[in-house]
Design a protein around this motif. Structure first.
Motif, short mmCIF file in Angstrom:
data_model
loop_
_atom_site.label_atom_id
_atom_site.label_comp_id
_atom_site.label_asym_id
_atom_site.label_seq_id
_atom_site.Cartn_x
_atom_site.Cartn_y
_atom_site.Cartn_z
N TYR A 67 34.91 31.15 -41.48
CA TYR A 67 34.85 32.62 -41.43
C TYR A 67 35.69 33.17 -42.57
N PHE A 68 35.08 34.09 -43.35
CA PHE A 68 35.74 34.69 -44.51
C PHE A 68 35.98 36.18 -44.27
N PRO A 69 36.89 36.80 -45.03
CA PRO A 69 37.23 38.21 -44.79
C PRO A 69 36.04 39.15 -44.90
N LEU A 70 36.08 40.20 -44.06
CA LEU A 70 35.09 41.27 -44.08
C LEU A 70 35.24 42.13 -45.34
N LEU A 71 36.48 42.26 -45.81
CA LEU A 71 36.78 43.12 -46.97
C LEU A 71 36.84 42.26 -48.23
N ILE A 72 36.15 42.72 -49.26
CA ILE A 72 36.06 41.97 -50.52
C ILE A 72 36.58 42.86 -51.65
N PRO A 73 37.53 42.38 -52.47
CA PRO A 73 37.99 43.20 -53.60
C PRO A 73 36.81 43.66 -54.46
N GLU A 74 36.82 44.94 -54.80
CA GLU A 74 35.69 45.51 -55.55
C GLU A 74 35.46 44.77 -56.86
N SER A 75 36.54 44.30 -57.48
CA SER A 75 36.41 43.61 -58.77
C SER A 75 35.60 42.32 -58.64
N PHE A 76 35.60 41.70 -57.44
CA PHE A 76 34.85 40.46 -57.26
C PHE A 76 33.36 40.68 -57.51
N ALA A 92 29.43 50.00 -49.05
CA ALA A 92 30.40 50.88 -48.41
C ALA A 92 31.77 50.45 -48.91
N VAL A 93 32.57 51.40 -49.41
CA VAL A 93 33.83 51.08 -50.09
C VAL A 93 35.01 51.71 -49.36
N VAL A 94 36.06 50.90 -49.11
CA VAL A 94 37.29 51.38 -48.47
C VAL A 94 38.29 51.71 -49.58
N THR A 95 38.74 52.98 -49.62
CA THR A 95 39.69 53.40 -50.67
C THR A 95 41.05 53.78 -50.10
N GLU A 103 45.38 50.34 -54.23
CA GLU A 103 45.39 50.09 -55.68
C GLU A 103 44.02 49.63 -56.16
N GLU A 104 43.42 48.74 -55.37
CA GLU A 104 42.04 48.33 -55.66
C GLU A 104 41.20 48.52 -54.41
N PRO A 105 40.08 49.25 -54.50
CA PRO A 105 39.24 49.44 -53.32
C PRO A 105 38.67 48.11 -52.83
N TYR A 106 38.36 48.08 -51.54
CA TYR A 106 37.67 46.95 -50.94
C TYR A 106 36.24 47.34 -50.61
N VAL A 107 35.32 46.43 -50.86
CA VAL A 107 33.93 46.60 -50.43
C VAL A 107 33.77 45.93 -49.08
N ILE A 108 33.12 46.61 -48.12
CA ILE A 108 32.81 45.96 -46.85
C ILE A 108 31.64 45.02 -47.09
N ASN A 139 29.00 39.73 -39.50
CA ASN A 139 28.31 41.01 -39.57
C ASN A 139 28.32 41.49 -41.01
N ILE A 140 27.38 42.35 -41.33
CA ILE A 140 27.13 42.79 -42.71
C ILE A 140 26.97 44.32 -42.70
N ILE A 141 27.41 44.97 -43.76
CA ILE A 141 27.16 46.40 -43.94
C ILE A 141 26.38 46.61 -45.23
N ARG A 142 25.20 47.22 -45.11
CA ARG A 142 24.42 47.66 -46.27
C ARG A 142 23.92 49.06 -45.95
N TRP A 143 24.35 50.03 -46.74
CA TRP A 143 24.07 51.42 -46.43
C TRP A 143 22.58 51.71 -46.60
N GLU A 144 21.92 51.93 -45.49
CA GLU A 144 20.47 52.13 -45.48
C GLU A 144 20.13 53.59 -45.24
N LEU A 145 19.13 54.08 -45.96
CA LEU A 145 18.70 55.47 -45.79
C LEU A 145 17.73 55.60 -44.63
#
Length: 480
Positions: A67-76, A92-95, A103-108, A139-145
């Motif tokens: 199991y790996f973290p839900l939050l991923i550094p945006e730079s990755f 979806a980005v956590v700021t 300092e660096e946002p995380y992407v969910i 679980n995964i987050i992809r912002w769907e319209l």
């Protein structure tokens, strides 16, 4: 939950699907959270069976769960250019966290190739460390319209496999092995036939060399991509500097794969088998295989019927619906909508005759059976149901697969097809893996679903868009 009528498939397939999901107690919209759903008990129980079927096969092929973290550094995500470009609109980005600007946002997590690549670089130093065979249930987050329960939601559940190998041949073998695992579960457990094939370069996973998929046909003729397996080449190895010392003592980059299926399989299951009365589940995937409904009118009948019902149910592995205040008819209706394969009825007359009435959910047929025979005959009946449901789905796929020899013919077959009205087909046509071809079919809202791995038609021909030679026909359809 209040019962209400189910829209017929012929009237509005999309409305029918939503009704089956709701009335089958599978899920409901999480209206307070945009684009998300609550997976309810019946839906989650089906997912648990699918998880077990898949997880057993993953472990049998040498994979281990991490199991790996839900939050991923945006730079990755920016390290692999094609990857971030492919996912940017869905992120979806956590700021802000802990009341402070980060300092660096995380992407969910939209998928985990990047963060797993980071850890592979820490863990892999030598050819002796390879292969690394990792799976993650997450679980995964992809912002769907535009969302539809199970098929496309902002948050969903899935598994994602990630592997690293010493050479490309071994990685490609892994890609096709896992595609085969998905196809085997779809066909043998879900009774849902699929076509295994290569995605076009325009339709491949962002950052992959090549992507493969299994494509299933729903009752309205629409395609559903039911699983994918990706040959990532060395793209992520180079982006995250995942190097190892090979057998010759030289530094090389690993060859990686990723592969996944999600809760959209449940949507495919519903649209493959269910009917205008509600959910229909193939026995191998049904969390509850049989329900016993005791029937009595008088108090003096109750004790004898209930005693026999519990005894028989225990023998055959069925659950007893002995809820007070519910008529037998209401109970039959309840379990019919929830897709339980077999309902057993036991009343005073059956008791006197030494019988049980057995009803199949898929065909609706009822037959009396001696109580002494139920335990021995039920497994065979469930297996017969599984085979017949699979055969019906295979026949539908065959009957609605057509050949076309010009782009105008493809367009005439598919242009008027809608998800609501149905009438969809899998159109097999000679077409090149070329962005011009992908765009031409998108003009009438269709897509090239895949280039089949096994050619079941007439071999090579000329592309109906470019006129150039191609090896085989591709699958063109409208899709979810």
């Amino acid at each position: 939950m209040a019962e209400s009528p189910i829209t017929s498939r012929s009237q509005d397939f999309a409305g029918w699907y939503q009704d089956v999901v709701l009335q089958g107690d599978m899920a409901e919209p999480a209206e307070i959270v945009k684009g998300c759903m609550v997976i309810k008990a019946n839906g989650y129980a089906v997912w648990e069976v699918l998880q077990r079927e898949l997880d057993t096969r993953f472990k049998a092929t040498g994979h281990q769960n991490y199991y790996f973290p839900l939050l991923i550094p945006e730079s990755f995500l920016k390290k692999e250019a094609e990857h971030v470009e492919g996912f940017s609109p869905e992120l979806a980005v956590v700021t802000v966290a802990g009341g402070k600007q980060l300092e660096e946002p995380y992407v969910i997590r939209p998928t985990s190739e990047t963060i797993i690549g980071h850890f592979f670089a820490k863990w892999i130093k030598s050819w002796r460390d390879l292969p690394v065979l990792v799976n993650q249930w997450a679980n995964i987050i992809r912002w769907e319209l535009r969302t539809r329960m199970f098929l496309r939601t902002t948050e969903f559940l899935w598994q994602e496999g990630h592997t690293a190998h010493a050479n490309h041949d071994e990685a490609r073998e892994e890609v096709l092995r896992m595609l085969g695992v998905y196809a085997e579960v779809a066909e043998n457990v879900m009774a849902m036939p699929v076509i295994k094939g290569l995605k076009t370069q325009s339709e491949k996973f962002a950052g992959a060399l090549q992507s493969y998929s299994i494509e299933a046909m729903m009752q309205n003729g629409f395609a559903l991509q039911a699983g994918t397996s990706h040959d990532l080449g060395q793209n992520f190895g180079k982006a995250f500097d995942v190097q190892f010392q090979n057998r010759e003592g030289q530094l090389d980059y690993v060859w990686q794969t990723s592969w996944g299926v999600s809760t959209r399989l449940i949507g495919g299951l519903i649209m493959s088998h269910s009917d205008d009365k509600g959910l229909v589940l193939p026995p191998k995937l049904a969390p509850t295989k049989a329900i016993m409904v005791p029937i009595y009118r008088k108090d003096e009948e109750k004790a004898k019927v209930l005693e026999a019902a519990h005894r028989i149910a225990q023998d055959v592995g069925a659950k007893v619906d002995d809820r007070e205040g519910q008529t037998p008819g209401a109970k039959f209706f309840h379990w019919e909508r929830r897709g339980v394969p077999i309902v057993l009825e036991l009343g005073p007359r059956d008791l006197a005759a030494g019988n049980v009435v057995v009803k199949r959910r898929d065909t609706g047929t009822k037959e009396p059976m001696p109580q002494a025979d139920v335990a021995s005959k039920l497994p065979g009946m469930l297996e017969q149901m599984q085979q017949e449901m699979s055969a019906a789905a295979k026949k539908r796929l065959k009957d609605n697969t057509v050949l076309a020899n010009s782009i105008e013919e493809v367009e005439s077959i598919l242009s008027a097809v809608t998800a609501e009205k149905g009438g969809g087909k899998f159109v097999m046509a000679h077409m090149k893996d070329d962005p011009r071809c992908d765009q031409r079919v998108k003009d009438f809202k269709a897509t090239i679903r895949c280039i089949p791995l096994v050619d079941e038609h007439d071999g090579a021909g000329k592309c109906i868009v470019t006129g150039e030679p191609v090896d085989k026909r591709v699958v063109i359809a409208k899709a979810y």
